[in-house]
Motif scaffolding. Structure first.
Motif, PDB file in Angstrom:
ATOM      1  N   ALA A 273      57.224  69.766  59.013  1.00 34.19           N
ATOM      2  CA  ALA A 273      57.612  68.409  58.616  1.00 34.19           C
ATOM      3  C   ALA A 273      58.869  68.453  57.757  1.00 34.19           C
ATOM      4  CB  ALA A 273      56.469  67.733  57.866  1.00 34.19           C
ATOM      5  N   ALA A 274      58.922  69.381  56.811  1.00 32.47           N
ATOM      6  CA  ALA A 274      60.092  69.501  55.945  1.00 32.47           C
ATOM      7  C   ALA A 274      61.335  69.866  56.747  1.00 32.47           C
ATOM      8  CB  ALA A 274      59.837  70.542  54.859  1.00 32.47           C
ATOM      9  N   ALA A 275      61.191  70.768  57.700  1.00 34.24           N
ATOM     10  CA  ALA A 275      62.334  71.157  58.543  1.00 34.24           C
ATOM     11  C   ALA A 275      62.822  69.969  59.361  1.00 34.24           C
ATOM     12  CB  ALA A 275      61.951  72.313  59.457  1.00 34.24           C
ATOM     13  N   ALA A 276      61.910  69.210  59.922  1.00 35.76           N
ATOM     14  CA  ALA A 276      62.293  68.045  60.722  1.00 35.76           C
ATOM     15  C   ALA A 276      63.021  67.020  59.867  1.00 35.76           C
ATOM     16  CB  ALA A 276      61.063  67.426  61.374  1.00 35.76           C
ATOM     17  N   LEU A 277      62.503  66.772  58.676  1.00 35.59           N
ATOM     18  CA  LEU A 277      63.161  65.823  57.773  1.00 35.59           C
ATOM     19  C   LEU A 277      64.547  66.317  57.373  1.00 35.59           C
ATOM     20  CD1 LEU A 277      60.121  64.876  55.534  1.00 35.59           C
ATOM     21  CD2 LEU A 277      61.262  63.406  57.217  1.00 35.59           C
ATOM     22  N   ASP A 278      64.641  67.601  57.089  1.00 35.45           N
ATOM     23  CA  ASP A 278      65.922  68.198  56.689  1.00 35.45           C
ATOM     24  C   ASP A 278      66.961  68.085  57.793  1.00 35.45           C
ATOM     25  OD1 ASP A 278      67.492  69.703  54.743  1.00 35.45           O
ATOM     26  OD2 ASP A 278      67.352  71.365  56.183  1.00 35.45           O
ATOM     27  N   LEU A 279      66.516  68.195  59.037  1.00 31.28           N
ATOM     28  CA  LEU A 279      67.432  68.127  60.175  1.00 31.28           C
ATOM     29  C   LEU A 279      67.674  66.706  60.667  1.00 31.28           C
ATOM     30  CD1 LEU A 279      66.126  71.202  62.183  1.00 31.28           C
ATOM     31  CD2 LEU A 279      68.292  71.003  60.953  1.00 31.28           C
ATOM     32  N   GLY A 280      67.011  65.747  60.038  1.00 29.82           N
ATOM     33  CA  GLY A 280      67.210  64.347  60.421  1.00 29.82           C
ATOM     34  C   GLY A 280      66.511  63.956  61.707  1.00 29.82           C
ATOM     35  N   ILE A 281      65.491  64.716  62.089  1.00 28.39           N
ATOM     36  CA  ILE A 281      64.738  64.373  63.299  1.00 28.39           C
ATOM     37  C   ILE A 281      63.923  63.120  63.022  1.00 28.39           C
ATOM     38  CG2 ILE A 281      62.845  65.129  64.799  1.00 28.39           C
ATOM     39  CD1 ILE A 281      63.970  67.949  64.585  1.00 28.39           C
ATOM     40  N   LYS A 282      63.934  62.214  63.962  1.00 27.51           N
ATOM     41  CA  LYS A 282      63.234  60.947  63.830  1.00 27.51           C
ATOM     42  C   LYS A 282      61.738  61.193  63.582  1.00 27.51           C
ATOM     43  CE  LYS A 282      62.680  56.658  66.347  1.00 27.51           C
ATOM     44  NZ  LYS A 282      62.862  55.973  67.607  1.00 27.51           N
TER      45      LYS A 282
ATOM     46  N   GLY B 111      57.041  71.630  66.552  1.00 25.91           N
ATOM     47  CA  GLY B 111      57.552  73.001  66.541  1.00 25.91           C
ATOM     48  C   GLY B 111      58.312  73.330  67.803  1.00 25.91           C
ATOM     49  N   GLN B 112      57.810  72.858  68.935  1.00 32.92           N
ATOM     50  CA  GLN B 112      58.509  73.055  70.206  1.00 32.92           C
ATOM     51  C   GLN B 112      59.871  72.369  70.165  1.00 32.92           C
ATOM     52  OE1 GLN B 112      57.138  74.497  73.460  1.00 32.92           O
ATOM     53  NE2 GLN B 112      56.233  75.611  71.755  1.00 32.92           N
ATOM     54  N   GLN B 113      59.906  71.184  69.585  1.00 37.76           N
ATOM     55  CA  GLN B 113      61.164  70.430  69.490  1.00 37.76           C
ATOM     56  C   GLN B 113      62.149  71.139  68.561  1.00 37.76           C
ATOM     57  OE1 GLN B 113      60.611  66.370  68.207  1.00 37.76           O
ATOM     58  NE2 GLN B 113      62.796  65.960  68.200  1.00 37.76           N
ATOM     59  N   LEU B 114      61.659  71.678  67.447  1.00 33.71           N
ATOM     60  CA  LEU B 114      62.525  72.352  66.488  1.00 33.71           C
ATOM     61  C   LEU B 114      63.059  73.669  67.042  1.00 33.71           C
ATOM     62  CD1 LEU B 114      60.454  71.839  63.225  1.00 33.71           C
ATOM     63  CD2 LEU B 114      62.653  70.793  63.762  1.00 33.71           C
ATOM     64  N   GLY B 115      62.224  74.386  67.754  1.00 29.91           N
ATOM     65  CA  GLY B 115      62.629  75.662  68.323  1.00 29.91           C
ATOM     66  C   GLY B 115      62.361  76.823  67.382  1.00 29.91           C
ATOM     67  N   GLY B 116      62.204  77.975  67.972  1.00 20.35           N
ATOM     68  CA  GLY B 116      61.848  79.183  67.233  1.00 20.35           C
ATOM     69  C   GLY B 116      62.840  79.578  66.166  1.00 20.35           C
ATOM     70  N   GLN B 117      64.129  79.510  66.462  1.00 26.04           N
ATOM     71  CA  GLN B 117      65.146  79.923  65.486  1.00 26.04           C
ATOM     72  C   GLN B 117      65.094  79.045  64.236  1.00 26.04           C
ATOM     73  OE1 GLN B 117      66.883  82.399  64.900  1.00 26.04           O
ATOM     74  NE2 GLN B 117      66.691  83.469  66.829  1.00 26.04           N
ATOM     75  N   THR B 118      64.911  77.758  64.410  1.00 28.54           N
ATOM     76  CA  THR B 118      64.830  76.854  63.268  1.00 28.54           C
ATOM     77  C   THR B 118      63.614  77.190  62.416  1.00 28.54           C
ATOM     78  OG1 THR B 118      65.945  75.102  64.461  1.00 28.54           O
ATOM     79  CG2 THR B 118      64.645  74.440  62.564  1.00 28.54           C
ATOM     80  N   ILE B 119      62.505  77.454  63.059  1.00 26.17           N
ATOM     81  CA  ILE B 119      61.271  77.763  62.328  1.00 26.17           C
ATOM     82  C   ILE B 119      61.420  79.084  61.571  1.00 26.17           C
ATOM     83  CG2 ILE B 119      58.832  78.320  62.574  1.00 26.17           C
ATOM     84  CD1 ILE B 119      58.837  76.306  64.954  1.00 26.17           C
ATOM     85  N   LEU B 120      62.037  80.059  62.207  1.00 27.36           N
ATOM     86  CA  LEU B 120      62.257  81.333  61.511  1.00 27.36           C
ATOM     87  C   LEU B 120      63.145  81.147  60.308  1.00 27.36           C
ATOM     88  CD1 LEU B 120      62.757  83.811  64.473  1.00 27.36           C
ATOM     89  CD2 LEU B 120      60.858  83.750  62.858  1.00 27.36           C
TER      90      LEU B 120
END
Length: 69
Positions: A3-12, A60-69
């Motif tokens: 959730a934090a990564a999505a918010l940081d990246l501006g994902i809706k 997580g699928q939308q963010l992708g592995g590299q972003t999660i790492l």
């Protein structure tokens, strides 16, 4: 973390995900929700409140592995 990564990246975050009790990955593995019947339509706020594994698997699928790492 997702959730934090999505918010940081501006994902809706008000998009609507339908939790039907599971989310099937491309390899055929299904990530189940604790709510066997599913939660129905959710946005990130509801998914956090419901602790919905399928929602965050899809995110997580939308963010992708590299972003999660």
């Amino acid at each position: 973390m997702l959730a934090a990564a999505a918010l940081d990246l501006g994902i809706k975050t008000d998009n609507h995900f339908i939790c039907n009790g599971g989310y099937t990955l491309s390899n055929g593995h299904t990530v189940s929700c604790w709510e066997k019947e599913g939660h129905g339509e959710e946005d990130m706020q509801l998914a956090l409140a419901n602790s919905c594994n399928p929602y965050f698997t899809a995110l997580g699928q939308q963010l992708g592995g590299q972003t999660i790492l």
